[in-house]
Write a protein that holds these residues in place. Sequence first.
Motif, short mmCIF file in Angstrom:
data_model
loop_
_atom_site.label_atom_id
_atom_site.label_comp_id
_atom_site.label_asym_id
_atom_site.label_seq_id
_atom_site.Cartn_x
_atom_site.Cartn_y
_atom_site.Cartn_z
N ARG A 1 0.84 -1.21 0.00
CA ARG A 1 0.00 0.00 0.00
C ARG A 1 0.87 1.25 0.00
N ARG A 2 1.96 1.22 0.72
CA ARG A 2 2.84 2.39 0.84
C ARG A 2 3.41 2.81 -0.50
N VAL A 3 3.80 1.84 -1.34
CA VAL A 3 4.49 2.18 -2.58
C VAL A 3 3.54 2.48 -3.73
N LEU A 4 2.23 2.32 -3.51
CA LEU A 4 1.25 2.67 -4.53
C LEU A 4 0.91 4.15 -4.45
N LYS A 5 0.72 4.76 -5.61
CA LYS A 5 0.29 6.15 -5.66
C LYS A 5 -1.13 6.28 -5.12
N PRO A 6 -1.55 7.46 -4.69
CA PRO A 6 -2.96 7.66 -4.31
C PRO A 6 -3.87 7.22 -5.46
N GLY A 7 -4.82 6.36 -5.15
CA GLY A 7 -5.69 5.82 -6.18
C GLY A 7 -5.12 4.62 -6.90
N GLY A 8 -3.89 4.22 -6.54
CA GLY A 8 -3.28 3.06 -7.16
C GLY A 8 -3.99 1.77 -6.80
N ARG A 9 -3.78 0.74 -7.61
CA ARG A 9 -4.52 -0.52 -7.40
C ARG A 9 -3.57 -1.71 -7.32
N LEU A 10 -4.00 -2.67 -6.52
CA LEU A 10 -3.26 -3.91 -6.31
C LEU A 10 -4.11 -5.08 -6.78
N LEU A 11 -3.51 -6.00 -7.53
CA LEU A 11 -4.19 -7.21 -7.97
C LEU A 11 -3.46 -8.41 -7.40
N ILE A 12 -4.18 -9.22 -6.61
CA ILE A 12 -3.62 -10.45 -6.03
C ILE A 12 -4.30 -11.64 -6.68
N VAL A 13 -3.52 -12.52 -7.26
CA VAL A 13 -4.04 -13.76 -7.84
C VAL A 13 -3.48 -14.91 -7.02
N ASP A 14 -4.36 -15.61 -6.34
CA ASP A 14 -3.90 -16.67 -5.45
C ASP A 14 -5.05 -17.64 -5.21
N GLY A 15 -4.84 -18.59 -4.33
CA GLY A 15 -5.88 -19.57 -4.05
C GLY A 15 -5.74 -20.15 -2.67
N ASN A 16 -6.80 -20.80 -2.23
CA ASN A 16 -6.80 -21.48 -0.94
C ASN A 16 -6.31 -22.91 -1.17
N TRP A 17 -5.00 -23.04 -1.40
CA TRP A 17 -4.45 -24.31 -1.85
C TRP A 17 -4.56 -25.42 -0.81
N GLU A 18 -4.59 -25.07 0.46
CA GLU A 18 -4.68 -26.09 1.51
C GLU A 18 -6.08 -26.67 1.63
N GLN A 19 -7.09 -25.91 1.21
CA GLN A 19 -8.47 -26.35 1.40
C GLN A 19 -9.19 -26.67 0.10
N ASN A 20 -8.57 -26.39 -1.03
CA ASN A 20 -9.25 -26.53 -2.30
C ASN A 20 -9.21 -27.98 -2.77
N HIS A 21 -10.12 -28.76 -2.25
CA HIS A 21 -10.16 -30.18 -2.58
C HIS A 21 -11.49 -30.56 -3.25
N SER A 22 -12.14 -29.57 -3.88
CA SER A 22 -13.41 -29.85 -4.53
C SER A 22 -13.20 -30.82 -5.70
N PHE A 23 -14.29 -31.47 -6.11
CA PHE A 23 -14.21 -32.42 -7.22
C PHE A 23 -13.72 -31.73 -8.49
N LEU A 24 -14.25 -30.51 -8.76
CA LEU A 24 -13.87 -29.79 -9.97
C LEU A 24 -12.39 -29.43 -9.95
N TYR A 25 -11.90 -29.00 -8.80
CA TYR A 25 -10.48 -28.65 -8.68
C TYR A 25 -9.61 -29.88 -8.93
#
Length: 240
Positions: free
Chosen positions: A147-171
């Motif tokens: 947050r500190r290094v982003l300009k005012p109004g800057g945006r952060l995109l996080i792409v991640d997953g719940n890898w420890e719990q993602n045990h669905s059939f589709l996954y």
Amino acid sequence: MDLRGQNFDLKEEIRSYWSDRAATFDDSPSHLIENQYGLSAWQDFICRSFELGPDQMLVGKQVLDIACGTGEISRVLCSLGAEVVGLDFSEKMHARAKEKLMGKSWSPLLCDAENLLGVVDDAFDFAVTRHLAWTLTKPEKAYAEWRRVLKPGGRLLIVDGNWEQNHSFLYRLRRQIADFLSPLPARSPEEMTKDQRIRKQLPYRNGLTLEHLCHELVQAGFVTVQKVSVSALYGQGMKA
């Protein structure tokens, strides 16, 4: 670079683990972005996440790729016209990224993602990170730094997953299909042991949930946190 402190041993073990994987990291279909379909899908996803029009893209924007690894996300960002800084604390990962991004508007930053030493406040219009949040040793500190290094109004995109719990059939089905189409070399018992030892010490060792991540981002100073659809890609994403 001095990474010592309370988490020195764990931090160094994590850096060693990812450095050892640098040479074969792009063998995984979950990390390599192929050119025919993957590149355009990621371009569309990033523009949609940052609410950019097709003629806007990221031309001239300062973008931080946090834990850039071998430079796959940096490659997408550069293709959208961004001026990219690829942050990683593994020299071996940086070496692979430099090979890919030679001649592009990209510069490496050897740095810990939880402590952006030497990076001034309000330096970037956007920041992107993929598959990093779940491995953080001090997530609250990391999010505050981002947050500190982003300009005012800057945006952060996080792409991640719940890898420890993602045990669905589709996954599990998707993983089986991916393994069948792109089989990976078997990981050694030593590597598997090291992986499990690291995971057990992480704050998100029980899984990275959207609710927990959203709460911690707000605590770090992000005003609005939203879930974004990544159905064209994989996993789950958050933008702030």
